[in-house]
Motif scaffolding. Structure first.
Motif, short mmCIF file in Angstrom:
data_model
loop_
_atom_site.label_atom_id
_atom_site.label_comp_id
_atom_site.label_asym_id
_atom_site.label_seq_id
_atom_site.Cartn_x
_atom_site.Cartn_y
_atom_site.Cartn_z
N GLY A 291 1.01 -1.12 -0.33
CA GLY A 291 0.32 -0.47 0.11
C GLY A 291 1.34 1.41 -0.30
O GLY A 291 -0.17 2.33 -0.04
N ILE B 218 2.06 0.71 -5.29
CA ILE B 218 1.77 1.40 -6.10
C ILE B 218 1.99 1.90 -8.01
O ILE B 218 1.27 1.15 -8.66
CB ILE B 218 0.52 2.61 -5.53
N LYS C 255 -6.61 -0.06 2.48
CA LYS C 255 -6.93 1.46 2.11
C LYS C 255 -6.61 1.41 0.27
O LYS C 255 -7.22 2.47 -0.37
CB LYS C 255 -6.05 2.27 2.98
N ALA C 256 -5.21 1.43 0.78
CA ALA C 256 -4.78 2.40 -0.57
C ALA C 256 -5.06 0.94 -2.30
O ALA C 256 -5.67 1.54 -3.10
CB ALA C 256 -2.87 1.85 -1.18
N ARG D 232 -8.36 2.67 -2.89
CA ARG D 232 -8.93 3.19 -3.77
C ARG D 232 -8.03 3.71 -4.99
O ARG D 232 -8.62 3.89 -6.21
CB ARG D 232 -7.05 4.21 -3.54
N TYR E 119 -1.75 9.39 -1.38
CA TYR E 119 -0.88 7.83 -0.93
C TYR E 119 -0.15 7.95 0.29
O TYR E 119 0.51 9.11 1.02
CB TYR E 119 0.66 7.54 -2.12
#
Ligand code: SF4
Length: 321
Positions: free
Chosen positions: A12, A17, A47-48, A51, A195
């Motif tokens: 994450g 990413i 969470k990432a 997103r 991020y």
């Protein structure tokens, strides 16, 4: 051309990413995996992934990971973080998933992964991302040739995905070193608005927590998940082979009580508000009257209302047999 599928080890953080994005830009289908243990919870990854709309599976590693932390083949970093062994373990899991064929990811089912990718950057972390460490990790995870590090790939030996033209080496990157300027520039270019900051989320890198863990391993090498969970709560005092854990607030008092188990003693005051104190011994279950007295004194000391009082009474201590 058939769809190429990659399993991405996903913390994450920005690097993972970006690794996923570099592969997606080449049309590779991405599925992410992350891990949780007593020391990290996988929430940053969740969470990432949400997103950036990456399907993610979080895998629990608790006991296996604790055993590794107790005795890492490749040693610890600055605190009690055995990053090389930890990466190897995670990548072994990834290899299992990659080679198993059908894997269920909740509603999502995927049939095959061609390779595994990570966001590792050559030279970014002194212990686990120097060239030698990257080679050891690849070899000991059993992923030789099938582990692609898209952010540094051009500085590393070509992998099977590159040789097979599953991905174009030309479109992979050559980032190295501790500066994160290039990663930040890419995040800007690709308009990542939010991020996580690097190196969040693993308690093993925390110096204070590391000290507590080291002490625990010393007095009780056979410690389990409950012993480790207690390290996250209260003030800790060691008397020989016994630990006294004093809650710092109501929430911690409540949490500490959840961990009381057979042969532990719980101390509280009857007539004043104050901490809940747990005594746990690693000395064949015997808690001496001296330690009980010390625990009572600490319980009183850490109550602002009771500290100077002479009439403090304690609840009959619960020795759970
Ligand atoms: S920081 Fe923690 S989670 Fe990350 S590799 Fe090191 S030990 Fe494992």
């Amino acid at each position: 051309m058939k769809k190429i599928r990659a399993l991405v080890l996903f913390s994450g953080g920005l690097d993972s990413i970006l690794a996923a994005k570099v592969l997606r830009n080449q049309g590779v289908k991405i599925t992410a995996i992350s891990f949780k243990s007593y020391f990290f919870d996988g929430k940053i990854a969740q969470k990432a992934a949400k997103r950036f709309k990456i399907p993610l599976k979080v895998i629990a590693l608790s006991k296996e990971h604790l055993n590794l932390v107790k005795n890492p083949k490749h040693g610890y970093g600055k605190s009690m973080n055995p990053c090389i062994d930890c990466h190897i373990l995670m990548l072994r899991k990834a290899k299992e998933i990659m080679t198993k064929g059908k894997v269920s990811f909740g509603k999502l089912r995927t049939t095959k992964f061609h390779f595994v990718a990570t966001g590792e950057v050559l030279g970014e972390r002194p212990m686990s991302q120097n060239r030698k460490a990257l080679e050891i990790i690849e070899k000991e995870s059993g992923l030789q040739g099938y582990l692609l590090r898209p952010l540094s790939a051009k500085l590393l030996k070509p992998t099977v995905p590159e040789k097979m033209d599953w991905v174009s080496r030309k479109k992979l990157l050559n980032i190295s070193g501790r500066s994160r300027k290039r990663q930040i520039a890419l995040a800007k270019k690709w308009k990542f608005r939010e991020y996580p900051t690097p190196a969040g989320g693993c308690l093993l890198t925390d110096m204070e927590f590391g000290k507590r863990l080291k002490e625990l391993f010393k007095i009780h090498p056979g410690c389990d998940g409950s012993d480790v969970e207690l390290l996250k709560l209260g003030r800790h005092f060691i008397f020989g082979k016994a630990k006294v854990i004093v809650g710092r607030n109501q929430e911690e008092n409540k949490e500490i009580k959840k961990f009381v188990r057979k042969k532990d003693i719980l101390i509280e005051m009857k007539n004043y508000p104050g901490p809940s104190t747990l005594i746990r011994t690693y000395d064949r279950g015997k808690i001496s009257p001296r330690v009980i007295q010390k625990a009572k004194s600490l319980t009183q000391y850490y109550s602002t209302k009771a500290r100077d009082k002479k009439d403090v009474r304690f609840t009959p201590h619960q020795l759970l047999r």
